[in-house]
Design an enzyme around this catalytic site. Structure first.
Site, PDB file in Angstrom:
ATOM      1  N   ASP A 273       0.656  -1.230  -0.083  1.00 19.70           N
ATOM      2  CA  ASP A 273       0.157  -0.040   0.054  1.00 19.70           C
ATOM      3  C   ASP A 273       0.887   1.175  -0.052  1.00 19.70           C
ATOM      4  OD1 ASP A 273       0.824   0.427   2.744  1.00 19.70           O
ATOM      5  OD2 ASP A 273      -0.911  -0.424   3.266  1.00 19.70           O
TER       6      ASP A 273
ATOM      7  N   LYS B 137      -3.676   3.350  -0.839  1.00 20.83           N
ATOM      8  CA  LYS B 137      -4.812   4.098  -0.542  1.00 20.83           C
ATOM      9  C   LYS B 137      -4.278   5.555   0.270  1.00 20.83           C
ATOM     10  CE  LYS B 137      -7.235   1.506   2.230  1.00 20.83           C
ATOM     11  NZ  LYS B 137      -8.358   1.186   2.958  1.00 20.83           N
TER      12      LYS B 137
ATOM     13  N   MET C 129      -3.119   9.787  11.349  1.00 22.09           N
ATOM     14  CA  MET C 129      -4.094  10.291  10.406  1.00 22.09           C
ATOM     15  C   MET C 129      -5.089  11.578  10.828  1.00 22.09           C
ATOM     16  SD  MET C 129      -5.480   6.290   9.352  1.00 22.09           S
ATOM     17  CE  MET C 129      -5.945   5.964  11.337  1.00 22.09           C
TER      18      MET C 129
END
Length: 503
Positions: free
Chosen positions: A38, A59, A171
């Site tokens: 990823d 992503k 995040m």
């Protein structure tokens, strides 16, 4: 029905520094038939799975290229292909720390595919550590909590964290202002020290410090974006004393923050890449050429069976040495078959390859390169020279030898053909600050694939001349034919020191 060979390894890739992959993760990659990786898994880790098919399932934030459900289905379908395959799912950070690895494991359970979890080092502790911020510290922090800054995950209930000394937010850059405000409303003091680390543990690491009330504004002002980790707590004050990773060039990291592409063959050594990493570089190992078997193996083997009439045997690459001994082995012969023939090596690297097989070169030119080998070879007019090489033999060598009245012969030991990088590799290659080249063939394929705008560090003047002839203008030649000198040339280029093109 699931094949008994089908197996899935869910691997934590760590926070970004490829050296932080665990030994168990490395072994799982080496055994994989397919690797799914990823956005947060450093592509450099794919070098541990050179034989595997690689699939990018990246992503990034809210701009998803592929949904989690699609990734789950892909893991299962790849594991079930071809009678069962070993699939490595390489995930940034740790598999189970906000990595949705449990969902991927559940997908395996649902269809009866065996799997393993290979924990990775979470960015929640690694990014602060590389920024000089311990998440716990005697007298300041006896506890820490790791939180998601993704508001889509639901209510954060910050009031429940009143007794936790250090908060680590993953995040959370997009929502940092809202999160900070909510923490203050939940009882955190506005003056609590805070720091945000972008691309922690990598050469791109950037750190911004502030307080809980100011950190969002400082991050926006500095232009920091995801991926980033934010630390809130008294421990953030320690960064001024303990920061160690953002070392200046004079402390041994002259390539810190620079991306260097190593244009090796698929099975080439990563020793150069390791040296570059030790100087702080973010390294992309991308194959531009690969070697294939000779198109006429019987012809070259017939010549090796009978070297009568040959005065000199010339080798102009490490691959030529490897291929020579592979052919001898096929014939049931060894180095004794070369008895009575003088050996010429194009440079010290080729000479070292001969020494590894118990042979010492009789001659090596003062300057590495086919042209110098041809002009300096201590052969007499009328003698026969056999050049063992690929189908892309250096014309300069033949021209120089024939101009001296020598009889030039050539044997095709192997073939050099272009290797096609993946789309992801090509994208990263085009963004490289410096590209290292070890041959004219690699220079040609680089020009064809990605153009000639690169700064090029060349191993030897012959490679440099080939690069300039193709249109590369920013070229620096390694001072000696050694990996250390090539790294030095790359560092000089990255620092803006460009060698003037030769006339």
């Amino acid at each position: 029905m699931t094949s008994s060979r089908a197996f899935v390894s869910l691997i934590g890739a760590g926070p970004g520094d490829p050296g932080l992959l665990t030994l168990r993760g490395q072994a799982a990659l080496a055994a994989a038939d397919v690797v799914l990786f990823d956005y947060l898994a450093n592509p450099e880790l794919l070098r541990h799975a050179p034989q595997a098919q690689t699939i990018y399932v990246g992503k990034k934030g809210f701009s998803e290229y592929i949904s989690q459900e699609q990734i789950n289905a892909l893991i299962v379908s790849e594991a079930q292909k071809n009678g069962g395959q070993r699939v490595a799912r390489l995930k940034g950070g740790d598999v189970f720390v906000f990595g949705r690895g449990s969902e991927e494991a559940q997908a395996c359970v649902d269809v009866g595919i065996p799997f393993e979890i290979v924990p990775g080092i979470s960015s929640a502790i690694a990014a602060p550590a590389y920024a000089g911020i311990p998440v716990t510290h005697r007298g300041d922090a006896r506890s820490f909590a790791v939180l998601t800054g993704n508001t889509q995950e639901g209510s954060a209930h910050y009031e429940r964290l009143s007794g936790v000394d250090t908060l680590v937010l993953l995040m959370g850059v997009r929502n940092l202002g809202t999160i900070a405000s909510d923490l203050i409303k939940a009882g955190r003091h506005p003056g609590t020290p805070a720091a945000t680390i972008q691309w922690g543990t990598t050469p791109q690491q950037r750190v911004v410090s502030g307080t809980l009330s100011s950190i969002a504004e400082e991050v926006e002002k500095a232009g920091l974006e995801a991926p980033a980790v934010t630390v809130v707590g008294e421990v953030a004050r320690l960064r001024d004393q303990l920061k160690w990773f953002e070392s200046p060039a004079e402390l041994g990291h002259p390539l810190l923050g620079k991306q260097v592409a190593v244009t090796r063959t698929r099975d080439g050594s990563s020793a150069l890449a390791d040296l570059l990493r030790s100087k702080g570089a973010n390294v992309l190992e991308v194959p531009l050429i690969r070697f294939e078997a000779s198109s006429a193996p019987q012809e070259v083997r017939a010549r090796l069976r009978d070297l009568s009439g040959v005065d000199w045997l010339l080798l102009s690459s490490n691959q030529a040495v490897s291929a020579l001994f592979a052919h001898l082995d096929e014939l049931g012969l060894d180095a004794r078959a070369l008895c009575g023939v003088k050996l010429g090596a194009v440079g010290p690297s080729t000479a070292r390859s001969l020494e590894e097989h118990g042979l010492k070169a009789d001659f090596m030119p003062s300057t590495p390169g086919a042209k110098h080998l041809g002009t300096e070879l201590p052969a007499k007019a009328g003698e026969t020279v056999l050049h063992l090489t690929s189908q892309l033999a250096e014309a300069e060598l033949q021209d120089a030898l024939e101009a001296r009245g020598l009889t030039y012969q050539r044997g095709e030991l192997y073939r050099t053909v272009p290797a096609v990088p993946s789309e992801n590799e090509l994208e990263r290659l085009k963004a490289a600050d410096v590209v290292t080249l070890a041959s004219g063939s690699a220079a040609r394929h680089l020009a064809q694939l990605a153009g000639t705008h690169f700064k090029v560090a060349a191993m030897g003047p012959q490679t440099a001349d080939a690069a300039r002839a193709l249109g590369f203008e920013q070229v620096r030649v390694a001072s000696t034919a050694s990996l250390e000198a090539l790294v030095e040339a790359a560092a000089e280029l990255a620092g803006g020191l460009i060698e003037e093109p030769q006339a």
